[in-house]
Write an enzyme that holds these catalytic residues in place. Structure first.
Site, PDB file in Angstrom:
ATOM      1  N   HIS A   1     -31.059 -16.250 -26.287  1.00 15.20           N
ATOM      2  CA  HIS A   1     -31.752 -16.133 -25.151  1.00 15.20           C
ATOM      3  C   HIS A   1     -32.170 -17.352 -24.476  1.00 15.20           C
ATOM      4  O   HIS A   1     -32.321 -17.787 -23.323  1.00 15.20           O
ATOM      5  CB  HIS A   1     -33.002 -15.234 -25.242  1.00 15.20           C
ATOM      6  CG  HIS A   1     -32.548 -13.703 -25.525  1.00 15.20           C
ATOM      7  ND1 HIS A   1     -33.000 -13.304 -26.920  1.00 15.20           N
ATOM      8  CD2 HIS A   1     -31.918 -12.875 -25.011  1.00 15.20           C
ATOM      9  CE1 HIS A   1     -32.762 -11.875 -27.122  1.00 15.20           C
ATOM     10  NE2 HIS A   1     -31.797 -11.702 -25.973  1.00 15.20           N
TER      11      HIS A   1
ATOM     12  N   ASP B   1     -21.663 -10.700 -25.195  1.00 20.00           N
ATOM     13  CA  ASP B   1     -21.473  -9.414 -24.440  1.00 20.00           C
ATOM     14  C   ASP B   1     -20.411  -9.708 -23.488  1.00 20.00           C
ATOM     15  O   ASP B   1     -20.586  -9.492 -22.207  1.00 20.00           O
ATOM     16  CB  ASP B   1     -23.037  -8.865 -23.719  1.00 20.00           C
ATOM     17  CG  ASP B   1     -24.025  -8.768 -24.892  1.00 20.00           C
ATOM     18  OD1 ASP B   1     -23.766  -7.428 -25.578  1.00 20.00           O
ATOM     19  OD2 ASP B   1     -24.830  -9.604 -25.122  1.00 20.00           O
TER      20      ASP B   1
ATOM     21  N   GLN C   1     -19.760  -7.152 -20.750  1.00 17.71           N
ATOM     22  CA  GLN C   1     -20.917  -7.169 -19.960  1.00 17.71           C
ATOM     23  C   GLN C   1     -20.522  -7.908 -18.650  1.00 17.71           C
ATOM     24  O   GLN C   1     -20.985  -7.749 -17.683  1.00 17.71           O
ATOM     25  CB  GLN C   1     -22.109  -7.221 -20.585  1.00 17.71           C
ATOM     26  CG  GLN C   1     -23.324  -7.201 -19.734  1.00 17.71           C
ATOM     27  CD  GLN C   1     -24.581  -7.181 -20.648  1.00 17.71           C
ATOM     28  OE1 GLN C   1     -24.901  -6.076 -20.900  1.00 17.71           O
ATOM     29  NE2 GLN C   1     -25.326  -8.528 -20.758  1.00 17.71           N
TER      30      GLN C   1
ATOM     31  N   VAL D   1     -24.539 -18.238 -29.061  1.00 16.99           N
ATOM     32  CA  VAL D   1     -25.234 -18.997 -30.163  1.00 16.99           C
ATOM     33  C   VAL D   1     -25.275 -18.231 -31.529  1.00 16.99           C
ATOM     34  O   VAL D   1     -25.625 -16.782 -31.649  1.00 16.99           O
ATOM     35  CB  VAL D   1     -26.773 -19.371 -29.720  1.00 16.99           C
ATOM     36  CG1 VAL D   1     -27.655 -20.061 -30.580  1.00 16.99           C
ATOM     37  CG2 VAL D   1     -26.829 -19.989 -28.283  1.00 16.99           C
TER      38      VAL D   1
ATOM     39  N   MET E   1     -26.534 -14.576 -32.866  1.00 18.01           N
ATOM     40  CA  MET E   1     -27.705 -14.118 -32.774  1.00 18.01           C
ATOM     41  C   MET E   1     -27.907 -12.917 -32.111  1.00 18.01           C
ATOM     42  O   MET E   1     -27.331 -12.658 -31.017  1.00 18.01           O
ATOM     43  CB  MET E   1     -28.296 -15.266 -32.249  1.00 18.01           C
ATOM     44  CG  MET E   1     -28.876 -16.377 -33.064  1.00 18.01           C
ATOM     45  SD  MET E   1     -29.844 -17.401 -32.338  1.00 18.01           S
ATOM     46  CE  MET E   1     -29.868 -18.604 -33.698  1.00 18.01           C
TER      47      MET E   1
HETATM   48  P1  AMP Z   1     -30.130  -8.825 -24.493  1.00 19.20           P
HETATM   49  O1  AMP Z   1     -31.547  -8.964 -24.628  1.00 19.20           O
HETATM   50  O2  AMP Z   1     -29.631  -8.519 -25.840  1.00 19.20           O
HETATM   51  O3  AMP Z   1     -30.045  -7.617 -23.465  1.00 19.20           O
HETATM   52  O4  AMP Z   1     -29.288 -10.022 -24.013  1.00 19.20           O
HETATM   53  C1  AMP Z   1     -29.762 -10.754 -22.858  1.00 19.20           C
HETATM   54  C2  AMP Z   1     -28.867 -11.811 -22.528  1.00 19.20           C
HETATM   55  O5  AMP Z   1     -28.555 -12.683 -23.735  1.00 19.20           O
HETATM   56  C3  AMP Z   1     -27.294 -11.240 -22.329  1.00 19.20           C
HETATM   57  O6  AMP Z   1     -26.641 -12.083 -21.318  1.00 19.20           O
HETATM   58  C4  AMP Z   1     -26.725 -11.605 -23.657  1.00 19.20           C
HETATM   59  O7  AMP Z   1     -25.287 -11.699 -23.506  1.00 19.20           O
HETATM   60  C5  AMP Z   1     -27.328 -12.945 -24.064  1.00 19.20           C
HETATM   61  N1  AMP Z   1     -27.313 -13.087 -25.415  1.00 19.20           N
HETATM   62  C6  AMP Z   1     -27.637 -12.332 -26.360  1.00 19.20           C
HETATM   63  N2  AMP Z   1     -27.339 -12.854 -27.517  1.00 19.20           N
HETATM   64  C7  AMP Z   1     -26.874 -13.940 -27.238  1.00 19.20           C
HETATM   65  C8  AMP Z   1     -26.322 -15.221 -28.076  1.00 19.20           C
HETATM   66  N3  AMP Z   1     -26.173 -14.858 -29.541  1.00 19.20           N
HETATM   67  N4  AMP Z   1     -25.527 -16.216 -27.645  1.00 19.20           N
HETATM   68  C9  AMP Z   1     -25.525 -16.342 -26.244  1.00 19.20           C
HETATM   69  N5  AMP Z   1     -26.246 -15.222 -25.658  1.00 19.20           N
HETATM   70  C10 AMP Z   1     -26.700 -14.156 -25.987  1.00 19.20           C
END
Ligand code: AMP
Length: 278
Positions: free
Chosen positions: A37, A150, A153, A176, A184
């Site tokens: 994030h 994602d 998405q 990441v 992550m």
């Molecule tokens: P989430 O809180 O899981 O809904 O993720 C919020 C945003 O962070 C989304 O756009 C995810 O794709 C992105 N995100 C979650 N994990 C990662 C990661 N490891 N690397 C890059 N972006 C991420």
């Protein structure tokens, strides 16, 4: 940094920023923030004057038997991280603010929602598209940032923005990973110590798939079945493992820039990852 809970005060705050000529960016999240994030926030910060981060665990994108109740939360920690990352506005609405009584509109992006996570999580992408569309309408950012972790998405949001003429630029950010290569994810917190040890093998085995291609194997079905065997032998329960092109078309003969997509369960925790064949 302003912490805002209602759409009205969010709108008022952003209106002021826009009147001052600020470029506004949005990073939508479900909280329990990690470095994935934070990398989105960093990129958003670099390309805008006002960075808005939303934290909302969206019930509409969870199925009845999914982990909504178990989804990790740490608002205090999240607020601290936002502060340290130079976020200007954190939007933390409660469920009633987003879905008031009598709410009945659904945004459904048809084709991109099919296959992969769309098949195993029925209704999930309608929930995602609806909430992201609402957040877009609330914040009206110039740019919004999403992770390639994602991937489906990200494509769905890009399609929705095109289809609905939403004047927001969508940026996709690289995955990441932890130092042991596990992508992550807030859900990693729910892994047992043993599961956490096994989990990095998901990415390692996907890399083995890329190696098989580099060694001359081009049949998707052969690589997929080898990878599934490896994963199952380590205790992963496979939801899907597929190789598709960048636009999510299924491929039988693999070529460069195709992507290996995986969703697995470990300790009942659903992990997803993807890896481009380069
Ligand atoms: P989430 O809180 O899981 O809904 O993720 C919020 C945003 O962070 C989304 O756009 C995810 O794709 C992105 N995100 C979650 N994990 C990662 C990661 N490891 N690397 C890059 N972006 C991420």
């Amino acid at each position: 940094m302003k912490i805002i809970n209602t759409v009205d005060s969010l709108r008022a705050e952003i209106k002021e920023k826009k009147m001052a000529g600020n470029i506004v960016s949005l990073v939508p999240t479900m909280g329990f923030l990690h470095d994935g994030h934070l990398s989105l926030m960093k990129q958003a910060k670099e390309s805008s004057d006002t960075l808005v981060v939303s934290i909302f665990v969206n019930p509409m994108q969870f199925g009845p038997n999914e982990d909504l109740d178990r989804y990790p939360r740490d608002l205090e920690g999240d607020i601290k991280k936002c502060l340290e990352s130079g976020v200007d506005i954190v939007f933390i609405p409660d469920v009633k603010e987003i879905y008031p009584k009598d709410f009945q509109t659904v945004v459904s992006v048809k084709k991109v929602s099919q296959g992969l996570c769309g098949d195993s999580r029925v209704g999930h992408f309608d929930g995602v598209a609806t909430v992201v569309c609402k957040l877009f309408m609330m914040v009206l950012p110039d740019i919004a940032f999403f992770g390639k972790k994602d991937y489906q998405q990200l494509l769905l949001i890009k399609r929705m923005v095109e289809d609905l003429n939403i004047p927001i630029e969508i940026k996709g950010c690289e995955i990441v990973r932890e130092s042991d290569s596990l992508a992550m994810s807030s859900r990693n917190r729910n892994l047992s110590p043993k599961g956490r040890e096994i989990a990095p093998n998901l990415h390692k085995i996907m890399k083995y798939g890329v190696q098989l291609f580099k060694n001359g194997e081009t049949k998707s079905s052969i690589i997929v079945s080898k990878l599934k065997g490896e994963l199952e032998s380590l205790g992963f329960k496979i939801d899907y493992l597929e190789i598709r092109d960048k636009n999510l078309n299924i491929v039988e003969n693999i070529s460069l820039e195709n992507i290996i997509f995986a969703a697995v369960f470990l300790d009942n925790v659903r992990l997803i990852d993807n890896l481009e064949i380069i």
